[in-house]
Structures are given as structure tokens and as C-alpha cells.
Design a protein around this motif. Structure first.
Motif, short mmCIF file in Angstrom:
data_model
loop_
_atom_site.label_atom_id
_atom_site.label_comp_id
_atom_site.label_asym_id
_atom_site.label_seq_id
_atom_site.Cartn_x
_atom_site.Cartn_y
_atom_site.Cartn_z
N GLU A 53 43.05 29.86 38.86
CA GLU A 53 43.85 29.10 37.88
C GLU A 53 43.53 27.61 37.97
O GLU A 53 43.39 26.93 36.95
N GLU A 54 43.36 27.11 39.20
CA GLU A 54 43.04 25.70 39.39
C GLU A 54 41.65 25.38 38.84
O GLU A 54 41.45 24.33 38.21
N CYS A 55 40.69 26.27 39.08
CA CYS A 55 39.33 26.06 38.55
C CYS A 55 39.35 25.94 37.04
O CYS A 55 38.71 25.05 36.45
N VAL A 56 40.06 26.85 36.39
CA VAL A 56 40.13 26.84 34.93
C VAL A 56 40.85 25.59 34.43
O VAL A 56 40.42 24.95 33.45
N ALA A 57 41.91 25.20 35.12
CA ALA A 57 42.66 24.00 34.73
C ALA A 57 41.78 22.75 34.84
O ALA A 57 41.95 21.79 34.07
N LEU A 58 40.83 22.77 35.76
CA LEU A 58 39.93 21.62 35.93
C LEU A 58 38.76 21.65 34.95
O LEU A 58 37.93 20.73 34.94
N GLY A 59 38.67 22.73 34.15
CA GLY A 59 37.66 22.78 33.11
C GLY A 59 36.51 23.73 33.36
O GLY A 59 35.51 23.69 32.64
N ALA A 60 36.64 24.60 34.37
CA ALA A 60 35.55 25.53 34.67
C ALA A 60 35.37 26.54 33.54
O ALA A 60 36.33 27.10 33.02
N THR A 61 34.11 26.76 33.16
CA THR A 61 33.78 27.80 32.19
C THR A 61 32.91 28.88 32.84
O THR A 61 32.80 29.98 32.31
N GLN A 62 32.28 28.55 33.97
CA GLN A 62 31.50 29.50 34.75
C GLN A 62 31.89 29.34 36.22
O GLN A 62 31.94 28.23 36.73
N ILE A 63 32.16 30.47 36.89
CA ILE A 63 32.61 30.42 38.28
C ILE A 63 31.70 31.28 39.14
O ILE A 63 31.45 32.45 38.85
N LEU A 64 31.18 30.67 40.21
CA LEU A 64 30.39 31.38 41.21
C LEU A 64 31.32 31.67 42.39
O LEU A 64 31.70 30.74 43.11
N ALA A 65 31.70 32.92 42.57
CA ALA A 65 32.62 33.30 43.65
C ALA A 65 31.82 33.80 44.84
O ALA A 65 30.97 34.69 44.70
N ILE A 66 32.08 33.24 46.02
CA ILE A 66 31.31 33.61 47.20
C ILE A 66 32.25 34.01 48.34
O ILE A 66 33.13 33.25 48.72
N PRO A 67 32.11 35.22 48.87
CA PRO A 67 32.92 35.62 50.03
C PRO A 67 32.45 34.88 51.29
O PRO A 67 31.27 34.90 51.62
N VAL A 68 33.36 34.21 51.96
CA VAL A 68 33.03 33.54 53.22
C VAL A 68 33.21 34.57 54.33
O VAL A 68 34.15 34.55 55.11
N LEU A 69 32.28 35.52 54.35
CA LEU A 69 32.32 36.64 55.28
C LEU A 69 30.92 36.86 55.86
O LEU A 69 29.92 36.58 55.20
N LEU A 70 30.88 37.40 57.07
CA LEU A 70 29.59 37.65 57.71
C LEU A 70 28.93 38.93 57.22
O LEU A 70 27.75 38.94 56.90
N LEU A 71 29.70 40.03 57.17
CA LEU A 71 29.13 41.33 56.84
C LEU A 71 29.83 41.94 55.63
O LEU A 71 30.97 41.59 55.31
N THR A 72 29.16 42.86 54.99
CA THR A 72 29.70 43.53 53.82
C THR A 72 30.49 44.76 54.24
O THR A 72 29.95 45.69 54.84
N ALA A 73 31.79 44.74 53.96
CA ALA A 73 32.66 45.88 54.26
C ALA A 73 33.67 46.01 53.12
O ALA A 73 33.42 45.54 52.01
N ALA A 74 34.81 46.63 53.40
CA ALA A 74 35.78 46.90 52.34
C ALA A 74 36.28 45.63 51.66
O ALA A 74 36.53 45.63 50.45
N HIS A 75 36.44 44.55 52.41
CA HIS A 75 36.91 43.30 51.79
C HIS A 75 35.95 42.85 50.70
O HIS A 75 36.38 42.45 49.62
N ALA A 76 34.65 42.90 51.00
CA ALA A 76 33.65 42.44 50.03
C ALA A 76 33.42 43.45 48.91
O ALA A 76 33.16 43.08 47.77
N LYS A 77 33.50 44.74 49.26
CA LYS A 77 33.20 45.78 48.28
C LYS A 77 34.38 46.13 47.38
O LYS A 77 34.19 46.50 46.22
N ILE A 78 35.59 46.05 47.94
CA ILE A 78 36.76 46.56 47.22
C ILE A 78 37.82 45.49 46.98
O ILE A 78 38.20 45.21 45.84
N ASP A 79 38.30 44.87 48.07
CA ASP A 79 39.48 44.01 47.98
C ASP A 79 39.22 42.75 47.15
O ASP A 79 40.01 42.42 46.26
N ILE A 80 38.13 42.05 47.44
CA ILE A 80 37.84 40.82 46.69
C ILE A 80 37.54 41.13 45.22
O ILE A 80 38.10 40.47 44.33
N PRO A 81 36.66 42.11 44.90
CA PRO A 81 36.45 42.44 43.48
C PRO A 81 37.73 42.82 42.75
O PRO A 81 37.93 42.44 41.58
#
Length: 248
Positions: A53-81
Motif C-alpha cells: 500500500e505504501e509503495c503504491v501511495a508513493l507512486g509505484a507502478t512496477q514492484i520487484l518483490a524479493i524474499p530476504v531468505l537464504l533457501l527456497t521452502a514453503a515461505h518462498a513457494k507458498i506463503d509469500i506468493p
């Protein structure tokens, strides 16, 4: 306008949250995007929804979302998406690209070696080295940590055992217990964790418990932390999303 959204795990410990924010600030210094926001998957704020919401309020039209995680598991595959998809329903006009966790990275394996060297402890034939991961029921986590341990083994020319704090075996406590009965001179413990937190405290508690039970010498290496190596590894993952966006 382009934005980067850094999605951290979150913690109940203020020190862990502070370290995550400090890490993100280091990452921001390498980027040119005019909007850069951090958020947490759980336990802390801002949430993913609040940060979007803050990104959009600041004028974002394209967002690059990056998980600050070491390995790919359920958080990266399921929870964050899932959280991103739910939040993005409010912004159908916004283009969002989701990147990958850091994954297997040779520079970070070099950093693990450096963490071992920083203990100034000799590695002898009677030394055990443990690479300790967070753990997950996702089989990819065990596979990836095994590959990392194998590459670390090749670098130091000494066996590296993997174990986990939760989610899958072998568990850290069980392996420490098993080593109790062996003739060894020291156990070098290498946390494969980004920041301090309850998991690091759990490792320390187990080490303290077993130090009182036997004469083994336990050497706890520092976690990865706000190292420039990790910062650059995450930055490369952001570059990958940006490149893929341009090519698509």
C-alpha cells in the motif's frame, strides 16, 4: 515508477528485526529504484499488505518483490506468493515481479569458510563441523543444504555434517547428543542463518546445556548477518527480476 519490496521473515526479538532492517538499508544503497520498502511475512510490521500500500501511495507502478531468505521452502513457494496475490487484488493496475531467495551461492559458501576461520580454532581429524539450518518439511531445503555442505567440505578438506533446528532430521540436538559418545576434540557449529533470533538463542542454549554435561569443546561461529557478501547476493537476485521484466 519502479519499487523494490524486501520481504523479511520477521521475529519476536527486536534485535532480529533491527538487524533485518539494517540489512535492507545496506541493500538499498546498491539500488537506483526511487521507491524501496521493507516488510515482514509474520510476527512484525509493516506487513506485506501495508508495505505494498505504501509503495503504491508513493507512486509505484512496477514492484520487484524479493524474499530476504537464504533457501527456497514453503515461505518462498507458498506463503509469500499467497500474501502478495491477496494484497495485489487491490492494485490490478500494478505490475509485480517476485524474485527468488538467495539459494546456493558460492560467495556465501566462502563466507561460511570465513566464519569458521574467524574462530581461530584448528580443524583436526577429531573435529566435527556442523552446518545448522533452520529446517523445513520441504525436501528442497535438505537437498540444498546438503549441496552447500558438500561444497564447504571441498573448500576446507574436512567432513561437514548438516542438521536442522526444526522441520526435518537430523535435528541439531540429536546430532550433538550422538557426538557426545565419540572421541572428538571440538565441535564447530556453523549457523546457516541470516540474523540473530530465537533460533540462534536455541543453539546457544543447547550448547550451554551440553557444555555442562561433558568435556567437549563447542565452538559457535557467527551467523551470516549483514555481510556485504550476502547483500550483493540478494542484489543479484533483484537484478534477475529486473532483467526478466525487461526481456518479457
Amino acid at each position: 515508477m519502479e519499487a523494490v519490496l524486501y520481504i523479511c521473515h520477521g521475529s519476536r526479538l527486536e534485535s532480529a528485526i533491527s538487524q533485518a532492517i539494517e540489512f535492507v538499508e545496506s541493500c538499498k544503497n546498491l539500488r537506483n529504484e526511487p521507491i524501496q520498502q521493507y516488510c515482514f511475512l509474520e510476527l512484525s510490521q509493516p506487513t506485506i499488505s501495508q508495505a505494498l500500500e505504501e509503495c503504491v501511495a508513493l507512486g509505484a507502478t512496477q514492484i520487484l518483490a524479493i524474499p530476504v531468505l537464504l533457501l527456497t521452502a514453503a515461505h518462498a513457494k507458498i506463503d509469500i506468493p499467497f500474501e502478495l496475490e491477496k494484497a495485489m487484488q487491490n492494485y490490478p493496475q500494478i505490475n509485480l515481479q517476485l524474485g527468488k531467495p538467495i539459494g546456493i551461492n558460492n560467495e556465501i559458501i566462502d563466507l561460511l569458510f570465513e566464519r569458521i576461520k574467524q574462530t581461530y580454532q584448528p580443524i583436526t581429524l577429531k573435529t566435527k563441523i556442523l552446518l545448522v539450518g533452520r529446517g523445513s518439511s520441504d525436501l528442497d531445503v535438505k537437498r540444498d543444504l546438503s549441496l552447500i555442505a558438500k561444497r564447504l567440505e571441498e573448500k576446507i578438506n574436512h567432513p561437514v555434517h548438516i542438521c536442522f533446528l526444526t522441520g526435518c532430521k537430523p535435528y541439531f540436538r540429536e546430532l550433538i547428543e550422538e557426538f557426545n559418545d565419540l572421541e572428538i576434540d571440538r565441535i564447530v557449529i556453523v549457523p546457516y542463518l541470516l540474523f540473530t533470533g530465537l533460533l540462534i538463542n536455541g543453539i546457544r542454549n543447547i550448547v550451554e546445556e551440553y557444555s555442562q554435561k561433558n568435556n567437549n569443546k563447542y565452538i559457535l561461529c557467527d551467523y551470516l548477518g549483514n555481510s556485504s557478501v550476502v547483500v550483493h547476493a540478494l542484489n543479484n537476485r533483484i537484478d534477475e527480476i529486473s532483467f526478466n521484466k525487461v526481456m518479457s
